[in-house]
Design a protein around this motif. Structure first.
Motif, mmCIF file in Angstrom:
data_model
loop_
_atom_site.group_PDB
_atom_site.id
_atom_site.type_symbol
_atom_site.label_atom_id
_atom_site.label_comp_id
_atom_site.label_asym_id
_atom_site.label_seq_id
_atom_site.Cartn_x
_atom_site.Cartn_y
_atom_site.Cartn_z
ATOM 1 N N ILE A 26 0.831 -1.209 0.000
ATOM 2 C CA ILE A 26 0.000 0.000 0.000
ATOM 3 C C ILE A 26 0.867 1.262 0.000
ATOM 4 C CG2 ILE A 26 -1.664 1.356 1.370
ATOM 5 C CD1 ILE A 26 -2.940 -1.024 -0.094
ATOM 6 N N SER A 27 1.949 1.250 0.813
ATOM 7 C CA SER A 27 2.755 2.474 0.887
ATOM 8 C C SER A 27 3.525 2.722 -0.413
ATOM 9 C CB SER A 27 3.722 2.402 2.068
ATOM 10 O OG SER A 27 4.587 1.302 1.894
ATOM 11 N N ARG A 28 3.813 1.654 -1.172
ATOM 12 C CA ARG A 28 4.557 1.830 -2.443
ATOM 13 C C ARG A 28 3.640 2.009 -3.637
ATOM 14 N NH1 ARG A 28 7.177 -0.741 0.987
ATOM 15 N NH2 ARG A 28 9.420 -0.531 1.271
ATOM 16 N N TYR A 29 2.553 1.221 -3.664
ATOM 17 C CA TYR A 29 1.709 1.205 -4.868
ATOM 18 C C TYR A 29 0.308 1.739 -4.569
ATOM 19 C CZ TYR A 29 5.573 -1.739 -6.307
ATOM 20 O OH TYR A 29 6.828 -2.200 -6.578
ATOM 21 N N ALA A 120 8.031 0.540 9.862
ATOM 22 C CA ALA A 120 7.412 1.711 10.506
ATOM 23 C C ALA A 120 7.285 2.856 9.486
ATOM 24 C CB ALA A 120 8.235 2.150 11.713
ATOM 25 N N GLY A 121 8.257 2.941 8.557
ATOM 26 C CA GLY A 121 8.198 3.964 7.505
ATOM 27 C C GLY A 121 6.979 3.762 6.610
ATOM 28 N N ASP A 122 6.735 2.492 6.212
ATOM 29 C CA ASP A 122 5.541 2.196 5.399
ATOM 30 C C ASP A 122 4.284 2.642 6.140
ATOM 31 O OD1 ASP A 122 7.215 0.915 3.611
ATOM 32 O OD2 ASP A 122 6.702 -1.117 4.274
ATOM 33 N N LYS A 123 4.277 2.329 7.437
ATOM 34 C CA LYS A 123 3.053 2.579 8.214
ATOM 35 C C LYS A 123 2.821 4.075 8.442
ATOM 36 C CE LYS A 123 3.295 -1.860 10.635
ATOM 37 N NZ LYS A 123 3.896 -2.542 11.777
#
Ligand SMILES: NC(=O)C1=CN([C@@H]2O[C@H](COP(=O)(O)OP(=O)(O)OC[C@H]3O[C@@H](n4cnc5c(N)ncnc54)[C@H](OP(=O)(O)O)[C@@H]3O)[C@@H](O)[C@H]2O)C=CC1
Ligand SMILES: N[C@@H](CC=O)C(=O)O
Ligand code: NA
Length: 359
Positions: A26-29, A120-123
């Protein structure tokens, strides 16, 4: 990342709603996925993706929708919080604790994502996007993990009145102007003063502190990783989707049917147990005549009514009366009340000034 991304896009293409716990995708795409979902008119639900079982995605989207959010500060990686907690409390060895976190199902398949702050960065990218109402480019999120945190730092921090936590922070930058919003989004180990609400979040627990106008501070707390908490969030998302689908189907027949998860559908009354059946601990303070054997008499009476005592102490005197404090183990409230009504009849008892339940 793959085949998750392709499967999600394919499912959307086939008109399916999506429930995912996959924050990395989700955080990338997210842009590609949400654009496709919006085009097809389907939902992408991701409550499990941040904070595991803690409801934080839906509250940010819905319950806090009226607020202007200033800051989101979170402990949002269970693995690193578990490692830091055990390093601090037990002086445990980093790699041993990491192996435990993997065994317990907290860590990602490649735990580098946890340790280096990338998970944690993605979140925080996902939370920032919800809190500040815009998409976040993941490569602009600063990520520093816990590799460099040593036992020495942990000890020094403790001496200075701090605890070291891996914090993920998204805030409006002070350089923001009324015309140009500017955010700061980052993950790094941080010394947190012991009085801060995030300082006491330990082990696999996560917490997300949201600060905004007009709500002020609100904090979400719970288990951030592990199969049970994650399943809780995934299945709740599925229930929400089911409610939407049911509503859509029913609308053909009845156009005013409301969303089942938002209206009240309960028609029966719940059965509530009487207080007599409560199992709890009690604190009781007695004022008694200072006669020999009174403590023994209290103990015997409680025992006869199956009230087991954790401690019984004479704490002092009040105008020639002895003050006795009794703390029980978990007991049936009905048994305790019976013992107490018998005790009230004892010649030695002057009064019982306090009876309090103990958690
Ligand atoms: N564990 C946690 O606490 C949390 C996890 N998440 C997220 O949930 C997701 C799953 O995590 P988790 O359950 O811990 O991971 P696991 O490694 O325990 O499970 C991954 C599952 O995916 C299956 N799988 C892997 N690759 C493929 C593939 N190519 N095709 C089909 N199935 C595949 C695996 O099957 P097989 O067993 O056959 O290899 C396995 O059943 C991740 O995105 C994670 O970030 C989110 C919140 C918390
Ligand atoms: N590896 C993650 C699992 C949940 O997202 C974590 O440790 O928090
Ligand atoms: Na969640």
């Amino acid at each position: 990342m793959e085949p998750a991304r392709s499967l999600i896009l394919q499912a959307i293409e086939n008109g399916k709603h999506i429930v995912t716990a996959n924050k990395a995708v989700i955080s990338r795409y997210g842009s590609e996925i949400f654009d496709a979902a919006n085009k097809k008119g389907v939902y992408v639900m991701l409550e499990a993706a941040v904070g595991g079982g803690i409801p934080v995605i839906q509250p940010l989207k819905q319950s806090l929708g009226a607020n202007r959010i200033q800051t989101v500060t979170g402990i949002i990686n269970g693995t690193t919080n578990y490692i830091l907690t055990r390093m601090k409390n037990e002086g445990a060895d980093f790699s041993e604790v990491l192996a435990d976190a993997q065994r317990l199902g907290y860590a990602e398949a490649d735990p580098t994502a946890d340790i280096d702050g990338l998970d944690a960065g993605d979140k925080i990218a996902i939370l920032a996007s919800l809190a500040f109402g815009g998409r976040i480019k993941l490569e602009q999120v600063y990520c520093e993990g816990i590799r460099k945190v040593t036992a020495t730092d942990i000890t020094y921090a403790e001496k200075l009145g701090f605890v070291i936590k891996l914090l993920a922070i998204a805030s409006r930058s002070p350089q923001a102007t009324p015309d140009q919003d500017l955010l700061s989004v980052r993950v790094h180990p941080t010394l947190v003063t012991l009085s801060h609400p995030l300082a006491s979040i330990n082990d696999v627990y996560n917490a997300i502190l949201v600060e905004g106008e007009p709500i002020g501070q609100v904090m979400f707390f719970g288990r951030g990783a592990g199969s049970g908490p994650t399943a809780s969030a995934v299945v709740s998302d599925i229930l929400n989707i089911v409610a939407v689908l049911q509503m859509q189907e029913a609308e053909v027949v009845n156009p005013i049917i409301p969303h089942e998860m938002m209206n009240c559908t309960h028609q029966h009354y719940c059965k509530i147990a009487p207080m007599e059946d409560l199992v709890t601990r009690f604190y009781t303070r007695f004022l008694t005549k200072d006669s020999p054997g009174v403590i023994g008499k209290l103990g015997t009476c409680f025992g006869q009514h199956h009230v087991s005592i954790e401690s019984i102490v004479q704490t002092g005197f009040h105008e020639n009366l002895a003050e006795i404090v009794v703390v029980t183990h978990d007991v049936l409230e009905g048994n305790f009340n019976q013992a107490l009504s018998e005790i009230k009849g004892f010649d030695e008892i002057d009064s019982i000034p306090s009876i309090l339940r103990v958690l």
